[in-house]
Motif scaffolding. Structure first.
Motif, mmCIF file in Angstrom:
data_model
loop_
_atom_site.group_PDB
_atom_site.id
_atom_site.type_symbol
_atom_site.label_atom_id
_atom_site.label_comp_id
_atom_site.label_asym_id
_atom_site.label_seq_id
_atom_site.Cartn_x
_atom_site.Cartn_y
_atom_site.Cartn_z
ATOM 1 N N HIS A 205 0.840 -1.204 0.000
ATOM 2 C CA HIS A 205 0.000 0.000 0.000
ATOM 3 C C HIS A 205 0.873 1.251 0.000
ATOM 4 C CE1 HIS A 205 -3.392 2.624 0.828
ATOM 5 N NE2 HIS A 205 -2.731 3.137 1.840
ATOM 6 N N TRP A 206 1.967 1.218 0.732
ATOM 7 C CA TRP A 206 2.877 2.372 0.783
ATOM 8 C C TRP A 206 3.473 2.640 -0.598
ATOM 9 C CZ3 TRP A 206 8.276 2.305 -0.022
ATOM 10 C CH2 TRP A 206 8.930 3.516 0.252
ATOM 11 N N LEU A 207 3.877 1.584 -1.296
ATOM 12 C CA LEU A 207 4.441 1.746 -2.639
ATOM 13 C C LEU A 207 3.461 2.437 -3.580
ATOM 14 C CD1 LEU A 207 6.294 -1.634 -3.361
ATOM 15 C CD2 LEU A 207 7.333 0.614 -3.068
ATOM 16 N N GLN A 208 2.186 2.145 -3.424
ATOM 17 C CA GLN A 208 1.174 2.667 -4.340
ATOM 18 C C GLN A 208 0.683 4.061 -3.972
ATOM 19 O OE1 GLN A 208 -1.838 -0.368 -4.194
ATOM 20 N NE2 GLN A 208 -0.674 -1.820 -5.444
ATOM 21 N N THR A 209 1.049 4.544 -2.777
ATOM 22 C CA THR A 209 0.506 5.830 -2.327
ATOM 23 C C THR A 209 1.561 6.842 -1.898
ATOM 24 O OG1 THR A 209 0.230 4.925 -0.086
ATOM 25 C CG2 THR A 209 -1.670 4.786 -1.577
ATOM 26 N N VAL A 210 2.788 6.420 -1.634
ATOM 27 C CA VAL A 210 3.806 7.354 -1.141
ATOM 28 C C VAL A 210 4.090 8.417 -2.202
ATOM 29 C CG1 VAL A 210 5.742 5.942 -1.989
ATOM 30 C CG2 VAL A 210 6.105 7.528 -0.087
ATOM 31 N N PRO A 211 4.223 9.694 -1.814
ATOM 32 C CA PRO A 211 4.611 10.728 -2.783
ATOM 33 C C PRO A 211 5.905 10.331 -3.492
ATOM 34 C CG PRO A 211 3.885 11.740 -0.747
ATOM 35 C CD PRO A 211 3.949 10.263 -0.477
ATOM 36 N N LEU A 212 5.889 10.408 -4.824
ATOM 37 C CA LEU A 212 6.968 9.830 -5.621
ATOM 38 C C LEU A 212 7.520 10.840 -6.627
ATOM 39 C CD1 LEU A 212 8.509 7.181 -6.448
ATOM 40 C CD2 LEU A 212 6.603 6.725 -8.013
ATOM 41 N N VAL A 213 8.848 10.914 -6.692
ATOM 42 C CA VAL A 213 9.543 11.726 -7.697
ATOM 43 C C VAL A 213 10.431 10.803 -8.511
ATOM 44 C CG1 VAL A 213 11.425 13.383 -8.031
ATOM 45 C CG2 VAL A 213 9.521 13.959 -6.544
ATOM 46 N N VAL A 214 10.411 10.941 -9.833
ATOM 47 C CA VAL A 214 11.305 10.200 -10.721
ATOM 48 C C VAL A 214 12.307 11.189 -11.313
ATOM 49 C CG1 VAL A 214 11.495 8.848 -12.844
ATOM 50 C CG2 VAL A 214 9.604 8.432 -11.269
ATOM 51 N N LEU A 215 13.601 10.867 -11.214
ATOM 52 C CA LEU A 215 14.655 11.705 -11.786
ATOM 53 C C LEU A 215 15.073 11.139 -13.137
ATOM 54 C CD1 LEU A 215 16.976 12.354 -8.687
ATOM 55 C CD2 LEU A 215 15.025 13.709 -9.491
ATOM 56 N N THR A 216 15.158 11.998 -14.155
ATOM 57 C CA THR A 216 15.532 11.559 -15.499
ATOM 58 C C THR A 216 16.559 12.500 -16.113
ATOM 59 O OG1 THR A 216 13.788 12.867 -16.572
ATOM 60 C CG2 THR A 216 13.222 10.620 -15.898
ATOM 61 N N ASN A 217 17.250 11.995 -17.130
ATOM 62 C CA ASN A 217 18.113 12.845 -17.963
ATOM 63 C C ASN A 217 18.165 12.256 -19.375
ATOM 64 O OD1 ASN A 217 19.837 10.659 -17.743
ATOM 65 N ND2 ASN A 217 21.442 11.749 -16.635
ATOM 66 N N GLY A 218 19.046 12.780 -20.203
ATOM 67 C CA GLY A 218 19.115 12.331 -21.588
ATOM 68 C C GLY A 218 19.568 10.906 -21.764
ATOM 69 N N SER A 219 20.083 10.282 -20.701
ATOM 70 C CA SER A 219 20.515 8.882 -20.767
ATOM 71 C C SER A 219 19.481 7.937 -20.167
ATOM 72 C CB SER A 219 21.864 8.719 -20.053
ATOM 73 O OG SER A 219 22.869 9.458 -20.710
ATOM 74 N N THR A 220 18.327 8.454 -19.803
ATOM 75 C CA THR A 220 17.206 7.615 -19.365
ATOM 76 C C THR A 220 16.528 7.095 -20.627
ATOM 77 O OG1 THR A 220 16.887 8.998 -17.400
ATOM 78 C CG2 THR A 220 15.060 7.559 -18.042
ATOM 79 N N ALA A 221 16.631 5.793 -20.877
ATOM 80 C CA ALA A 221 16.206 5.288 -22.192
ATOM 81 C C ALA A 221 15.468 3.956 -22.096
ATOM 82 C CB ALA A 221 17.425 5.139 -23.108
ATOM 83 N N SER A 222 14.734 3.661 -23.169
ATOM 84 C CA SER A 222 14.144 2.351 -23.402
ATOM 85 C C SER A 222 13.223 1.918 -22.259
ATOM 86 C CB SER A 222 15.255 1.328 -23.652
ATOM 87 O OG SER A 222 14.751 0.155 -24.219
ATOM 88 N N ALA A 223 13.549 0.824 -21.571
ATOM 89 C CA ALA A 223 12.701 0.321 -20.494
ATOM 90 C C ALA A 223 12.508 1.366 -19.398
ATOM 91 C CB ALA A 223 13.304 -0.954 -19.903
#
Length: 380
Positions: A205-223
């Motif tokens: 339940h925590w995984l599905q509700t915790v406030p979440l930030v995803v960090l990305t850059n130009g090398s974030t690719a594909s999957a």
């Protein structure tokens, strides 16, 4: 690589302008540790101009033995710069975990290629949660320099954060047969949730509700882009950093007898909103550039700091909402007499309205009777 050759850590591709651009970088490589960044134009390597060269020729210039050096002339910010890179074995590139002030968790997933790495990532999050007895107010999910891997792993990781929703739509082809598949995740069935141990159910339940930030850059690719798109389009995560690579395709690997590999592209995918990200990438919710020369996962990491500040603000807002709700719940109720006053007035208004209606009927009846007497005999 069997001959002892090492990569400089840059993925170069020729663009429509004829120049070779850095489209991706390898984490902890010589190039990534330098002042180079995705999007830079590479003019020359060791004095050899790249315009007009083949991919094989450029790739050869980007390989060298441990300790050897190359001189790279790059163009960015309307100026040229010269960078010297020393070939060395890439540093550690494993799962990274930690806790930031305000009980904000940080987890970095380096790749989707190896199932054991993804397993370590899932285990690390569980350990953070249990070690802090569930008192984790937010999670930063770092996908920078994650070049992707297995589509199945991206689906699994995305599904962990989503209670329900679409992860991606894929199109595959074999000869003339084309298959279009929507990959969706649904809520955990009640019988399965009841069978889970209490701590596991709470963690899910925590995984599905915790406030979440995803960090990305130009090398974030594909999957990595499959997961980023799934979490962003479903409103599950706030994406911070820079535009992703823009892969949008997948392939199969076929090992060859001489040790080589044939890669055949046979899959394309869309984000849940139907966006085809080839060569455009995923635009973050908030763009934060990483200053040149400043390492990631450090006190100087501007993208990490932005993610941390965003989650702290959410925590602050939630704390205020909770405090306001508690204050409202403990506030004495107003006396009953005061709440009844509006109903007494309302009753009086109704009584007056009824009395007024009777007067109108009486007067109207009298007027109608008089008119009938005056005009009743006139006929057409």
């Amino acid at each position: 690589m069997k001959d002892g050759l090492l990569p400089a850590g840059m993925l170069l591709r020729p663009h429509a302008d004829g120049n070779w651009h850095i489209d991706g970088m390898m984490f902890n490589s010589a190039a990534q540790k330098a002042t180079l960044r995705e999007g830079d134009i590479i003019r020359s390597i060791n004095g050899q101009v790249l315009v007009g060269k083949t991919s094989a020729e450029v790739s050869k210039l980007l390989m060298g033995k441990d300790g050897e050096k190359i001189t790279v002339v790059a163009f960015h910010d309307n100026a040229e710069s010269t960078v010297e890179l020393a070939f060395a074995r890439p540093g550690p590139n494993g799962v990274e975990v930690g806790m930031l002030p305000g009980n904000i968790a940080y987890v970095r997933l380096p790749t989707f290629i190896k199932e054991e790495i993804v397993g370590q990532f899932i285990e690390a999050r569980g350990q953070l949660y249990l070690q802090n007895e569930g008192e984790v107010n937010g999670l930063i999910f770092d996908l920078r320099y994650n070049g992707g891997g297995l589509v199945t792993m991206a689906l699994n990781v995305s599904g962990l954060f989503l209670e329900n929703g679409t992860i991606t739509r894929t199109t595959t082809r074999q000869d003339r047969m084309v298959n279009v598949n929507d990959y969706k995740v649904i809520g955990i069935p009640e019988y399965m949730e009841k069978a889970m141990p209490g701590p596991i159910a709470q963690f899910q339940h925590w995984l599905q509700t915790v406030p979440l930030v995803v960090l990305t850059n130009g090398s974030t690719a594909s999957a990595s882009e499959i997961t980023t798109g799934a979490l962003q389009d479903n409103g599950r995560a706030y994406v911070i950093g820079t535009r992703t690579f823009g892969k949008a395709v997948g392939y199969t690997n076929t090992p060859m007898p001489n040790g080589g590999v044939i890669q055949v592209t046979n899959l394309s995918y869309l984000t849940p909103n139907g966006t085809y990200i080839a060569d455009t990438g995923i635009v973050p919710n908030k763009t934060v550039e990483q200053p040149r020369g400043q390492p990631v996962m450090s006190d100087e990491d501007e993208q990490l700091k932005a993610g941390h500040e965003y989650l702290l603000e959410i925590v602050k807002t939630r704390a205020k909402q909770t405090a306001d709700a508690r204050e409202l719940a403990t506030k004495p109720q107003a006396p009953a007499a005061k709440t009844e006053a509006p109903f007494v007035l309302h009753g009086l208004h109704v009584a007056l309205a009824i009395l007024g209606g009777l007067i109108v009927l009486l007067v109207g009846g009298f007027a109608f009777s008089s008119l009938r007497k005056r005009f009743g005999r006139r006929r057409g």
